[in-house]
Design a protein around this motif. Structure first.
Motif, PDB file in Angstrom:
ATOM      1  N   ASP A  64      14.102  24.854 -25.380  1.00 56.10           N
ATOM      2  CA  ASP A  64      14.812  23.082 -26.057  1.00 56.10           C
ATOM      3  C   ASP A  64      16.036  24.506 -26.832  1.00 56.10           C
ATOM      4  O   ASP A  64      15.323  24.299 -27.899  1.00 56.10           O
ATOM      5  CB  ASP A  64      14.628  22.291 -26.364  1.00 56.10           C
ATOM      6  CG  ASP A  64      15.573  21.315 -26.784  1.00 56.10           C
ATOM      7  OD1 ASP A  64      16.568  20.792 -26.278  1.00 56.10           O
ATOM      8  OD2 ASP A  64      15.374  19.981 -27.567  1.00 56.10           O
ATOM      9  N   ASN A  65      16.767  24.547 -26.762  1.00 51.87           N
ATOM     10  CA  ASN A  65      17.862  25.087 -27.824  1.00 51.87           C
ATOM     11  C   ASN A  65      17.525  25.997 -28.481  1.00 51.87           C
ATOM     12  O   ASN A  65      16.959  26.474 -29.753  1.00 51.87           O
ATOM     13  CB  ASN A  65      18.292  23.528 -29.314  1.00 51.87           C
ATOM     14  CG  ASN A  65      19.185  24.742 -30.078  1.00 51.87           C
ATOM     15  OD1 ASN A  65      20.019  24.847 -29.588  1.00 51.87           O
ATOM     16  ND2 ASN A  65      19.279  23.944 -31.276  1.00 51.87           N
ATOM     17  N   ASN A  66      16.539  26.968 -27.498  1.00 50.85           N
ATOM     18  CA  ASN A  66      16.363  28.529 -27.381  1.00 50.85           C
ATOM     19  C   ASN A  66      14.815  28.356 -28.254  1.00 50.85           C
ATOM     20  O   ASN A  66      14.088  29.613 -28.717  1.00 50.85           O
ATOM     21  CB  ASN A  66      17.243  29.312 -28.530  1.00 50.85           C
ATOM     22  CG  ASN A  66      18.761  29.757 -27.715  1.00 50.85           C
ATOM     23  OD1 ASN A  66      18.205  29.827 -26.553  1.00 50.85           O
ATOM     24  ND2 ASN A  66      19.207  30.081 -28.086  1.00 50.85           N
ATOM     25  N   ARG A  67      13.886  26.848 -28.053  1.00 50.68           N
ATOM     26  CA  ARG A  67      12.728  26.860 -28.527  1.00 50.68           C
ATOM     27  C   ARG A  67      11.176  27.219 -27.620  1.00 50.68           C
ATOM     28  O   ARG A  67      12.522  25.988 -27.107  1.00 50.68           O
ATOM     29  CB  ARG A  67      12.767  26.274 -30.101  1.00 50.68           C
ATOM     30  CG  ARG A  67      13.120  26.939 -31.656  1.00 50.68           C
ATOM     31  CD  ARG A  67      12.543  25.655 -32.103  1.00 50.68           C
ATOM     32  NE  ARG A  67      11.754  24.893 -32.595  1.00 50.68           N
ATOM     33  CZ  ARG A  67      12.369  23.816 -32.247  1.00 50.68           C
ATOM     34  NH1 ARG A  67      12.952  22.845 -32.984  1.00 50.68           N
ATOM     35  NH2 ARG A  67      11.098  22.447 -31.880  1.00 50.68           N
ATOM     36  N   LEU A  68      11.080  26.953 -27.421  1.00 54.54           N
ATOM     37  CA  LEU A  68       9.755  27.109 -26.490  1.00 54.54           C
ATOM     38  C   LEU A  68       8.983  25.235 -27.370  1.00 54.54           C
ATOM     39  O   LEU A  68       8.684  25.297 -28.268  1.00 54.54           O
ATOM     40  CB  LEU A  68       8.164  27.439 -26.579  1.00 54.54           C
ATOM     41  CG  LEU A  68       7.976  27.724 -24.944  1.00 54.54           C
ATOM     42  CD1 LEU A  68       8.243  27.773 -23.582  1.00 54.54           C
ATOM     43  CD2 LEU A  68       6.388  28.699 -25.438  1.00 54.54           C
ATOM     44  N   VAL A  69       9.208  24.318 -26.634  1.00 52.81           N
ATOM     45  CA  VAL A  69       8.697  22.902 -26.901  1.00 52.81           C
ATOM     46  C   VAL A  69       7.424  22.850 -26.401  1.00 52.81           C
ATOM     47  O   VAL A  69       6.377  22.440 -26.845  1.00 52.81           O
ATOM     48  CB  VAL A  69       9.669  21.915 -26.113  1.00 52.81           C
ATOM     49  CG1 VAL A  69       8.934  20.724 -26.521  1.00 52.81           C
ATOM     50  CG2 VAL A  69      10.442  22.976 -27.132  1.00 52.81           C
ATOM     51  N   SER A  70       6.724  23.087 -24.806  1.00 51.95           N
ATOM     52  CA  SER A  70       5.679  23.048 -24.392  1.00 51.95           C
ATOM     53  C   SER A  70       5.763  23.831 -23.260  1.00 51.95           C
ATOM     54  O   SER A  70       6.862  24.913 -22.841  1.00 51.95           O
ATOM     55  CB  SER A  70       5.485  21.496 -24.269  1.00 51.95           C
ATOM     56  OG  SER A  70       6.839  21.798 -22.904  1.00 51.95           O
ATOM     57  N   CYS A  71       4.739  24.126 -23.111  1.00 49.46           N
ATOM     58  CA  CYS A  71       4.025  25.530 -22.175  1.00 49.46           C
ATOM     59  C   CYS A  71       3.087  24.770 -21.445  1.00 49.46           C
ATOM     60  O   CYS A  71       1.602  25.007 -22.292  1.00 49.46           O
ATOM     61  CB  CYS A  71       3.925  26.763 -22.966  1.00 49.46           C
ATOM     62  SG  CYS A  71       2.936  27.948 -21.958  1.00 49.46           S
ATOM     63  N   GLU A  72       2.527  24.419 -19.680  1.00 44.54           N
ATOM     64  CA  GLU A  72       1.126  24.106 -19.611  1.00 44.54           C
ATOM     65  C   GLU A  72       1.048  24.691 -18.485  1.00 44.54           C
ATOM     66  O   GLU A  72       2.061  25.132 -17.602  1.00 44.54           O
ATOM     67  CB  GLU A  72       1.354  22.469 -20.041  1.00 44.54           C
ATOM     68  CG  GLU A  72       2.459  21.761 -18.831  1.00 44.54           C
ATOM     69  CD  GLU A  72       2.887  20.667 -19.618  1.00 44.54           C
ATOM     70  OE1 GLU A  72       2.662  19.468 -18.062  1.00 44.54           O
ATOM     71  OE2 GLU A  72       2.517  19.908 -20.559  1.00 44.54           O
TER      72      GLU A  72
END
Ligand SMILES: [Zn+2]
Length: 73
Positions: free
Chosen positions: A41-49
């Motif tokens: 989201d907006n070049n930021r990693l929000v989640s990774c599963e």
């Protein structure tokens, strides 16, 4: 841009390049080959599963369907 993603299964970090600031989709760990679902989201990693094979296949199918319906005309 290149995003650094750490695999929750084997803790190996890998680079993943995205063209959009927003991305939700699969990422395959180069080491243990686990498929992860990443949410940018907006070049930021929000989640990774971790994503099951089933889920990954379904995701690909959805993408394929979207591609087809878009390219109709
Ligand atoms: Zn891994």
């Amino acid at each position: 841009m290149l995003v650094n993603i750490v695999c929750p299964k084997c803790n190996t970090s890998g680079g993943f390049s995205i063209t959009d600031a927003y991305y939700i989709g699969p990422y395959k760990c180069w080491k243990c080959r686990a498929v992860l679902k990443i949410n940018m989201d907006n070049n930021r990693l929000v989640s990774c599963e971790a994503m099951s094979d089933e889920e990954a296949a379904r995701f690909e199918q959805e993408q394929e369907m979207k591609r087809r319906s878009r390219g109709g005309r």
